[in-house]
Design an enzyme around this catalytic site. Structure first.
Site, mmCIF file in Angstrom:
data_model
loop_
_atom_site.group_PDB
_atom_site.id
_atom_site.type_symbol
_atom_site.label_atom_id
_atom_site.label_comp_id
_atom_site.label_asym_id
_atom_site.label_seq_id
_atom_site.Cartn_x
_atom_site.Cartn_y
_atom_site.Cartn_z
ATOM 1 C CD GLU A 64 -0.704 -0.852 0.406
ATOM 2 O OE1 GLU A 64 0.083 -0.913 -0.545
ATOM 3 O OE2 GLU A 64 -0.651 -1.619 1.383
ATOM 4 N N GLY A 83 3.398 0.504 -2.792
ATOM 5 C CA GLY A 83 3.672 0.389 -1.367
ATOM 6 C C GLY A 83 4.865 -0.505 -1.119
ATOM 7 C CG HIS A 90 -5.521 -2.697 14.307
ATOM 8 N ND1 HIS A 90 -6.020 -2.127 13.151
ATOM 9 C CD2 HIS A 90 -4.621 -3.616 13.904
ATOM 10 C CE1 HIS A 90 -5.448 -2.696 12.100
ATOM 11 N NE2 HIS A 90 -4.590 -3.601 12.541
ATOM 12 C CG HIS A 107 9.719 12.180 2.798
ATOM 13 N ND1 HIS A 107 10.606 13.216 2.607
ATOM 14 C CD2 HIS A 107 10.027 11.238 1.874
ATOM 15 C CE1 HIS A 107 11.439 12.890 1.616
ATOM 16 N NE2 HIS A 107 11.099 11.698 1.162
ATOM 17 N N GLY A 109 9.054 12.878 -1.428
ATOM 18 C CA GLY A 109 10.283 13.098 -2.174
ATOM 19 C C GLY A 109 10.136 12.600 -3.598
#
Length: 142
Positions: A64, A83, A90, A107, A109
């Site tokens: 993250e 997020g 894993h 992606h 956008g």
């Protein structure tokens, strides 16, 4: 041509880690390419689970961190990213050394982004594969 709209350096990215969850885990940004961001994380007492293996949560935090940091470089001035979904598979255990994560866009956008983050051990073995979905949002004053 670079995917990133905002110019930055590795030193600036690493400075943003001060006072965050990334610093105690030893996450360090190491490479910024035209369409990827890379960071390392040690596998030691800070990032292991009780059985001596790399903790899955630490891998997700690395994923993250990479995806959100890269995504933040892709939005317009005055916007940030948050997020909204992350998953991780894993695939291999790591007991020591360093893992390296690389985020690449699937992606990008105006309102959403999807990033793939591959985490590998020192031998190039895939340890974790993650997908992160981000929403682009207006930044609020702190």
């Amino acid at each position: 041509m670079t995917l990133f709209r905002r110019a930055t350096t590795l030193a600036e990215l690493n400075a943003l880690s001060e006072g965050t969850a990334m610093r105690p885990l030893g996450i360090e940004f190491t490479e910024l390419g035209p369409d990827y961001l890379r960071a390392t994380m040690p596998v030691d007492a800070r990032t292991r689970q009780p059985y001596g293996l790399l903790h899955g949560g630490a891998s997700v935090l690395l994923a993250e961190t990479l995806g959100s940091s890269a995504g933040g470089l892709c939005v317009e001035e005055g916007q940030g990213v948050v997020g909204i979904e992350i998953n991780a598979n894993h695939l291999a255990a790591v007991r020591e050394g360093t893992v390296t994560g690389t985020a690449r866009p699937l992606h990008v956008g105006r309102s959403t982004q999807v990033w793939e983050i591959r985490i590998e051990d020192a031998h190039g073995r895939l340890v974790c594969i993650s997908r992160l979905t981000l929403a682009a949002v207006p930044l609020r004053a702190r």
